[in-house]
Design an enzyme around this catalytic site. Structure first.
Site, PDB file in Angstrom:
ATOM      1  N   TYR A  92       0.875  -1.246  -0.025  1.00  0.00           N
ATOM      2  CA  TYR A  92       0.157   0.152   0.304  1.00  0.00           C
ATOM      3  C   TYR A  92       0.822   1.246  -0.041  1.00  0.00           C
ATOM      4  CZ  TYR A  92       0.729   1.065   4.992  1.00  0.00           C
ATOM      5  OH  TYR A  92       1.292   1.250   6.156  1.00  0.00           O
ATOM      6  N   LYS A 106       6.424  -2.026   1.980  1.00  0.00           N
ATOM      7  CA  LYS A 106       5.160  -1.561   2.507  1.00  0.00           C
ATOM      8  C   LYS A 106       4.073  -2.639   2.338  1.00  0.00           C
ATOM      9  CE  LYS A 106       3.235   3.170   3.276  1.00  0.00           C
ATOM     10  NZ  LYS A 106       3.156   3.124   4.576  1.00  0.00           N
ATOM     11  N   GLU A 135      11.453   2.177  14.434  1.00  0.00           N
ATOM     12  CA  GLU A 135      10.760   3.329  14.127  1.00  0.00           C
ATOM     13  C   GLU A 135       9.268   3.380  14.598  1.00  0.00           C
ATOM     14  OE1 GLU A 135       9.540   2.593  10.034  1.00  0.00           O
ATOM     15  OE2 GLU A 135       9.520   0.456  10.327  1.00  0.00           O
ATOM     16  N   LEU A 193      10.742   1.116   7.325  1.00  0.00           N
ATOM     17  CA  LEU A 193      10.153   1.605   6.162  1.00  0.00           C
ATOM     18  C   LEU A 193      11.072   2.832   5.409  1.00  0.00           C
ATOM     19  CD1 LEU A 193       7.833   1.125   4.169  1.00  0.00           C
ATOM     20  CD2 LEU A 193       6.950   2.945   5.051  1.00  0.00           C
TER      21      LEU A 193
HETATM   22  N1  PDD Z   1       2.648   5.085   7.280  1.00  0.00           N
HETATM   23  N2  PDD Z   1       7.319   3.782   8.998  1.00  0.00           N
HETATM   24  C1  PDD Z   1       6.067   2.925   8.953  1.00  0.00           C
HETATM   25  C2  PDD Z   1       6.073   1.873   9.800  1.00  0.00           C
HETATM   26  C3  PDD Z   1       5.009   3.305   8.377  1.00  0.00           C
HETATM   27  O1  PDD Z   1       3.916   2.745   8.194  1.00  0.00           O
HETATM   28  C4  PDD Z   1       5.134   4.863   7.540  1.00  0.00           C
HETATM   29  C5  PDD Z   1       4.017   5.436   6.743  1.00  0.00           C
HETATM   30  C6  PDD Z   1       6.193   5.800   7.688  1.00  0.00           C
HETATM   31  C7  PDD Z   1       6.507   6.627   6.930  1.00  0.00           C
HETATM   32  O2  PDD Z   1       6.572   6.668   5.607  1.00  0.00           O
HETATM   33  P1  PDD Z   1       5.984   7.887   4.741  1.00  0.00           P
HETATM   34  O3  PDD Z   1       6.814   9.011   5.144  1.00  0.00           O
HETATM   35  O4  PDD Z   1       6.361   7.398   3.352  1.00  0.00           O
HETATM   36  O5  PDD Z   1       4.531   8.137   5.095  1.00  0.00           O
HETATM   37  C8  PDD Z   1       7.481   4.955   8.545  1.00  0.00           C
HETATM   38  C9  PDD Z   1       1.569   5.448   6.481  1.00  0.00           C
HETATM   39  C10 PDD Z   1       1.303   7.059   6.455  1.00  0.00           C
HETATM   40  C11 PDD Z   1       0.115   4.696   7.031  1.00  0.00           C
HETATM   41  O6  PDD Z   1       0.440   3.351   7.366  1.00  0.00           O
HETATM   42  O7  PDD Z   1      -0.710   5.401   7.435  1.00  0.00           O
END
Ligand code: PDD
Length: 285
Positions: A33, A149, A181, A205
Site C-alpha cells: 500500500y 510497505k 521506528e 520503512l
Molecule cells: N505510514 N514507517 C512506517 C512503519 C510507516 O507505516 C510509515 C507510513 C512510515 C512513514 O513513511 P512515509 O513518510 O512514506 O509516509 C514509516 C503510513 C502513513 C500509514 O500507514 O498510514
C-alpha cells in the site's frame, strides 16, 4: 456523504465497491500500500510514493497491474470527484483473487487487485502540532522486511492500542535496545542541534517524508546523523519528532513518561514542519 472510490478500473460509490473473499490481501495480507497526502487539492510527493510502490511490488515478485501515469490519473480523479482539499489518498495493490485459498502464489493470469480511496483529514493548522505527541515504547515484533510497505499492519495496530491504553499518542518500536521506528512513522531525536534518525535497511520503512525532511534539513545547514539510537538516548535528547505522509513532521514531547526539554514541541521539529509543508505545497501535483 458517500465517497467515490476506485476498484480495478471503476469509479464507484463506496457502498458498491467489492473485492472477492478469495483476495490474497484479505486471506494472506499479500499486498502492498501507499498513503499520499493531499494539500490544497494537490498530491504531495506522488513520484516518491509511486517509486516506493514499484519497489515494494518488485520485492514481492508482483506484476504491477497499473502503470505510474494511470495511477497518477486515478489519484487526481479521486481528489476531483470527492472534492478533496486536505487529507490522504490510500492505495492498495494485492496479488489478486484466485479461484480458491492456496498458499502458493497464483499464476500470472490472475490480475492484481487495485483499490484506492480518499480520506478527508485536517493535516495542517496551528492546533495540529501544538501539543506534540507522547510516546510509549513497545518491542518490535514485526517481520524482517519492514522496508516493503505491506498491508500486514496488525502489530502496528497493537502498538497504537498499547499507546492508547497508556494515555499516549503513539508507540515507538524497539529491537536490540534500539528504536527502529514509530508504528506508522519514522523516528528522530535531536541532541545539541544534531538530528539523529535510524539508517536505512530492512529494519524500517524508507519513509518518503523522511527522505524529503533530511534533504530540507541539509539545505537548512542542520546536522544529520543516520544511525540507530537507544530509548535512553532518546529520553535524554533535547527534542524528538516523527515523520510520515499523514503527520508530516510531528514533535514528540514525552517518551515512556520522561518529558523532553520543557515538554513543548522543539524548535527544530517545528522549523522542519514549516519548511516541509511550505516546500511540499510548492511542488505538489
Ligand atoms: N505510514 N514507517 C512506517 C512503519 C510507516 O507505516 C510509515 C507510513 C512510515 C512513514 O513513511 P512515509 O513518510 O512514506 O509516509 C514509516 C503510513 C502513513 C500509514 O500507514 O498510514
Amino acid at each position: 456523504m458517500s465517497r467515490i472510490v476506485y476498484v480495478n478500473g471503476e469509479y464507484l460509490p463506496e457502498t458498491e465497491a467489492k473485492v472477492s473473499i478469495f483476495d490474497r490481501g484479505f486471506l494472506f495480507a499479500d499486498g502492498v500500500y501507499e498513503v499520499t497526502s493531499v494539500l490544497g487539492g494537490k498530491l504531495i510527493d506522488f513520484d516518491g510514493h509511486a517509486r516506493r510502490l514499484e519497489r515494494s511490488l518488485g520485492e514481492l515478485d508482483m506484476t504491477p497491474p497499473i502503470g505510474r501515469d494511470a495511477l497518477l490519473e486515478v489519484h487526481r480523479q479521486l481528489v476531483a470527484r470527492n472534492g478533496l482539499e486536505e487529507g490522504m489518498i490510500y492505495l492498495q495493490i494485492t496479488r489478486g483473487a484466485p479461484a480458491d485459498r492456496d498458499f502458493a502464489f497464483p499464476s500470472e493470469e490472475v490480475p492484481g487487485t487495485v483499490v484506492l480511496f480518499p480520506q478527508a483529514k485536517t493535516l495542517t493548522g496551528p492546533e495540529i502540532a501544538a501539543k506534540g505527541w507522547r510516546i510509549v515504547t513497545v518491542d518490535d515484533l514485526r517481520w524482517g522486511r519492514r522496508d516493503i510497505k505491506t498491508v500486514q499492519l496488525l502489530y502496528p495496530s497493537m502498538g497504537k492500542m498499547a499507546a492508547k491504553a497508556a494515555g499516549a499518542d503513539d508507540a515507538w518500536m524497539v529491537e536490540d535496545g534500539h528504536v527502529t521506528e514509530g508504528t506508522s512513522n519514522n523516528a528522530y531525536i535531536v541532541k545539541d542541534g544534531k538530528i539523529v534518525t535510524r539508517h536505512l535497511g530492512t529494519e524500517i520503512l524508507h519513509g518518503i517524508t523522511r527522505a524529503a525532511v533530511l534533504r530540507f534539513a541539509a539545505e537548512a545547514q542542520m546536522k544529520v546523523e543516520e544511525r540507530a539510537f537507544t530509548v535512553e538516548e532518546a529520553q535524554a535528547a533535547d527534542e524528538a519528532f516523527v515523520t510520515s505522509a499523514s503527520s508530516f513532521v510531528m514533535p514528540v514531547v514525552e517518551i515512556d513518561g520522561v518529558v523532553l526539554g520543557d515538554g513543548t514541541p522543539g524548535p527544530i521539529a517545528m522549523r522542519l514542519r514549516e519548511i516541509y509543508i511550505d516546500e511540499s505545497r510548492k511542488v505538489a501535483l
